[in-house]
Motif scaffolding. Structure first.
Motif, PDB file in Angstrom:
ATOM      1  N   ASP A  51       0.810  -1.229   0.000  1.00  0.00           N
ATOM      2  CA  ASP A  51       0.000   0.000   0.000  1.00  0.00           C
ATOM      3  C   ASP A  51       0.839   1.272   0.000  1.00  0.00           C
ATOM      4  OD1 ASP A  51       0.958  -0.514   2.539  1.00  0.00           O
ATOM      5  OD2 ASP A  51      -0.758   0.370   3.555  1.00  0.00           O
ATOM      6  N   GLU A  52       2.146   1.124  -0.264  1.00  0.00           N
ATOM      7  CA  GLU A  52       3.020   2.294  -0.330  1.00  0.00           C
ATOM      8  C   GLU A  52       3.686   2.335  -1.705  1.00  0.00           C
ATOM      9  OE1 GLU A  52       3.545   4.705   1.881  1.00  0.00           O
ATOM     10  OE2 GLU A  52       2.126   3.838   3.299  1.00  0.00           O
ATOM     11  N   PRO A  53       3.895   3.538  -2.272  1.00  0.00           N
ATOM     12  CA  PRO A  53       4.605   3.633  -3.555  1.00  0.00           C
ATOM     13  C   PRO A  53       5.994   2.996  -3.443  1.00  0.00           C
ATOM     14  CG  PRO A  53       3.597   5.726  -2.995  1.00  0.00           C
ATOM     15  CD  PRO A  53       3.448   4.847  -1.792  1.00  0.00           C
ATOM     16  N   ILE A  54       6.452   2.333  -4.521  1.00  0.00           N
ATOM     17  CA  ILE A  54       7.724   1.615  -4.437  1.00  0.00           C
ATOM     18  C   ILE A  54       8.928   2.538  -4.491  1.00  0.00           C
ATOM     19  CG2 ILE A  54       6.855  -0.596  -5.279  1.00  0.00           C
ATOM     20  CD1 ILE A  54       7.870   0.108  -8.051  1.00  0.00           C
ATOM     21  N   ASN A  55       8.757   3.783  -4.936  1.00  0.00           N
ATOM     22  CA  ASN A  55       9.846   4.762  -4.857  1.00  0.00           C
ATOM     23  C   ASN A  55       9.291   6.186  -4.898  1.00  0.00           C
ATOM     24  OD1 ASN A  55       9.432   5.472  -7.581  1.00  0.00           O
ATOM     25  ND2 ASN A  55      10.678   3.744  -8.236  1.00  0.00           N
ATOM     26  N   GLU A  56      10.188   7.150  -4.787  1.00  0.00           N
ATOM     27  CA  GLU A  56       9.780   8.555  -4.679  1.00  0.00           C
ATOM     28  C   GLU A  56       9.116   9.076  -5.945  1.00  0.00           C
ATOM     29  OE1 GLU A  56      13.064  10.930  -3.412  1.00  0.00           O
ATOM     30  OE2 GLU A  56      13.361   9.793  -1.564  1.00  0.00           O
ATOM     31  N   ALA A 112       0.408   1.172 -22.237  1.00  0.00           N
ATOM     32  CA  ALA A 112       1.113   0.337 -21.251  1.00  0.00           C
ATOM     33  C   ALA A 112       0.495   0.463 -19.859  1.00  0.00           C
ATOM     34  CB  ALA A 112       2.589   0.719 -21.202  1.00  0.00           C
ATOM     35  N   ILE A 113       0.051   1.654 -19.508  1.00  0.00           N
ATOM     36  CA  ILE A 113      -0.594   1.886 -18.209  1.00  0.00           C
ATOM     37  C   ILE A 113      -2.027   1.349 -18.232  1.00  0.00           C
ATOM     38  CG2 ILE A 113      -1.449   3.663 -16.611  1.00  0.00           C
ATOM     39  CD1 ILE A 113       1.554   3.375 -16.447  1.00  0.00           C
ATOM     40  N   ASN A 149      -0.600  -7.795  -5.817  1.00  0.00           N
ATOM     41  CA  ASN A 149       0.636  -7.101  -5.422  1.00  0.00           C
ATOM     42  C   ASN A 149       1.626  -7.024  -6.580  1.00  0.00           C
ATOM     43  OD1 ASN A 149       0.043  -6.345  -2.776  1.00  0.00           O
ATOM     44  ND2 ASN A 149       0.661  -8.314  -1.945  1.00  0.00           N
ATOM     45  N   LYS A 150       1.744  -8.119  -7.332  1.00  0.00           N
ATOM     46  CA  LYS A 150       2.648  -8.135  -8.502  1.00  0.00           C
ATOM     47  C   LYS A 150       2.198  -7.116  -9.543  1.00  0.00           C
ATOM     48  CE  LYS A 150       3.972 -13.022  -8.107  1.00  0.00           C
ATOM     49  NZ  LYS A 150       3.807 -14.363  -8.707  1.00  0.00           N
ATOM     50  N   GLU A 151       0.895  -7.033  -9.755  1.00  0.00           N
ATOM     51  CA  GLU A 151       0.361  -6.082 -10.732  1.00  0.00           C
ATOM     52  C   GLU A 151       0.582  -4.637 -10.276  1.00  0.00           C
ATOM     53  OE1 GLU A 151      -0.466  -6.932 -13.673  1.00  0.00           O
ATOM     54  OE2 GLU A 151      -0.401  -9.075 -13.200  1.00  0.00           O
ATOM     55  N   LEU A 152       0.462  -4.397  -8.984  1.00  0.00           N
ATOM     56  CA  LEU A 152       0.711  -3.050  -8.447  1.00  0.00           C
ATOM     57  C   LEU A 152       2.162  -2.627  -8.677  1.00  0.00           C
ATOM     58  CD1 LEU A 152      -1.252  -3.239  -5.064  1.00  0.00           C
ATOM     59  CD2 LEU A 152      -1.765  -1.721  -6.979  1.00  0.00           C
ATOM     60  N   ILE A 153       3.091  -3.558  -8.427  1.00  0.00           N
ATOM     61  CA  ILE A 153       4.516  -3.269  -8.640  1.00  0.00           C
ATOM     62  C   ILE A 153       4.786  -3.001 -10.118  1.00  0.00           C
ATOM     63  CG2 ILE A 153       6.847  -4.264  -8.572  1.00  0.00           C
ATOM     64  CD1 ILE A 153       5.934  -5.752  -5.987  1.00  0.00           C
ATOM     65  N   SER A 154       4.221  -3.833 -10.983  1.00  0.00           N
ATOM     66  CA  SER A 154       4.399  -3.666 -12.428  1.00  0.00           C
ATOM     67  C   SER A 154       3.857  -2.314 -12.900  1.00  0.00           C
ATOM     68  CB  SER A 154       3.682  -4.809 -13.154  1.00  0.00           C
ATOM     69  OG  SER A 154       3.689  -4.600 -14.541  1.00  0.00           O
ATOM     70  N   GLN A 158       6.049   0.896 -14.367  1.00  0.00           N
ATOM     71  CA  GLN A 158       5.745   1.475 -15.675  1.00  0.00           C
ATOM     72  C   GLN A 158       5.560   2.984 -15.550  1.00  0.00           C
ATOM     73  OE1 GLN A 158       5.893  -0.245 -18.523  1.00  0.00           O
ATOM     74  NE2 GLN A 158       5.631   1.686 -19.597  1.00  0.00           N
ATOM     75  N   MET A 159       4.939   3.436 -14.464  1.00  0.00           N
ATOM     76  CA  MET A 159       4.809   4.872 -14.207  1.00  0.00           C
ATOM     77  C   MET A 159       6.187   5.516 -14.102  1.00  0.00           C
ATOM     78  SD  MET A 159       1.838   5.088 -11.315  1.00  0.00           S
ATOM     79  CE  MET A 159       0.172   4.514 -11.583  1.00  0.00           C
ATOM     80  N   ASP A 160       7.078   4.824 -13.390  1.00  0.00           N
ATOM     81  CA  ASP A 160       8.446   5.344 -13.220  1.00  0.00           C
ATOM     82  C   ASP A 160       9.151   5.507 -14.563  1.00  0.00           C
ATOM     83  OD1 ASP A 160       8.054   5.331 -10.522  1.00  0.00           O
ATOM     84  OD2 ASP A 160       9.060   3.428 -10.176  1.00  0.00           O
ATOM     85  N   LYS A 161       8.972   4.497 -15.440  1.00  0.00           N
ATOM     86  CA  LYS A 161       9.613   4.555 -16.765  1.00  0.00           C
ATOM     87  C   LYS A 161       9.123   5.766 -17.539  1.00  0.00           C
ATOM     88  CE  LYS A 161      10.448  -0.392 -17.446  1.00  0.00           C
ATOM     89  NZ  LYS A 161      10.028  -1.602 -18.199  1.00  0.00           N
ATOM     90  N   ILE A 162       7.827   6.023 -17.466  1.00  0.00           N
ATOM     91  CA  ILE A 162       7.237   7.155 -18.183  1.00  0.00           C
ATOM     92  C   ILE A 162       7.790   8.469 -17.652  1.00  0.00           C
ATOM     93  CG2 ILE A 162       5.064   8.428 -18.559  1.00  0.00           C
ATOM     94  CD1 ILE A 162       3.700   5.610 -18.652  1.00  0.00           C
TER      95      ILE A 162
END
Length: 204
Positions: A51-56, A112-113, A149-154, A158-162
């Motif tokens: 339930d937390e973003p994986i990075n800033e 992709a999103i 959970n896997k889908e949330l990380i994926s 993808q958001m990070d890549k964008i």
């Protein structure tokens, strides 16, 4: 006298049969209660969402996406005490997930999103379906929590890549080139085709 003895024996048999039935029913109820408790304990143990973003980067970009924030808050709020609480929570999560589909911010409104959100919604709907069955397949419920959970990380990756891609400065003329590739902005061909004279020459 014989009649009274027969009646007494019959009543004794009926009473004994009722006691046996009652005892059997209590044993079945206890067995069912134990089974339900095991299902609850398994789901309670496995119900842990990221339930937390994986990075800033994800965190800073989704702060303005209200529906995403509400969805993440909902999955982070773990239900307690009863299977009914998990069922109610699952239905709420499903509604919050569906709301994501039509509220994607412009910078993330890409195939992709969209495809990742679609897969996420499908798995959450499956979770909601399984947990509302009369005989809850608790192992499938726990498995789907892991899959979500896997889908949330994926999705967040993808958001990070964008976001990272948007930071890379474009070379001179690249913007114009990309605009030329966009078929939706192409200038329609309005030049009329040459007119062919349909008159057949007369033979003298």
């Amino acid at each position: 006298m014989k009649y009274k003895i027969s009646l007494f024996l019959l009543l004794t048999a009926v009473l004994f049969s009722c006691q046996n039935q009652d005892k059997k029913r209590r044993a079945e109820n206890a067995k069912e209660a134990k089974k339900k408790e095991a299902i609850f304990n398994n789901i309670n143990k496995g119900w842990t969402f990221i339930d937390e973003p994986i990075n800033e980067i994800s965190e800073s970009q989704i702060n303005s996406w209200t529906e995403w924030r509400e969805f993440m808050k909902e999955i982070g709020d773990k239900p307690r005490k009863t299977i009914g609480a998990f069922q109610k929570k699952s239905a709420t999560i499903s509604k919050k997930a569906i709301a994501l589909e039509n509220t994607i911010p412009t910078e993330f409104n890409q195939p992709a999103i969209k495809s990742r959100i679609s897969v996420l919604i499908t798995k959450i709907k499956m979770l909601d379906l399984f947990i509302h069955l009369n005989k809850i397949p608790d192992d499938k419920v726990v498995f789907l929590v892991q899959e979500i959970n896997k889908e949330l990380i994926s999705l967040e990756r993808q958001m990070d890549k964008i976001v990272e891609r948007a930071k890379i400065p474009k070379e001179e003329g690249e913007e114009d080139f990309l605009r030329m590739l966009d078929t939706t902005r192409a200038i329609p061909n309005t030049v009329a085709p040459p007119q062919i004279d349909q008159k057949v020459p007369k033979l003298e």
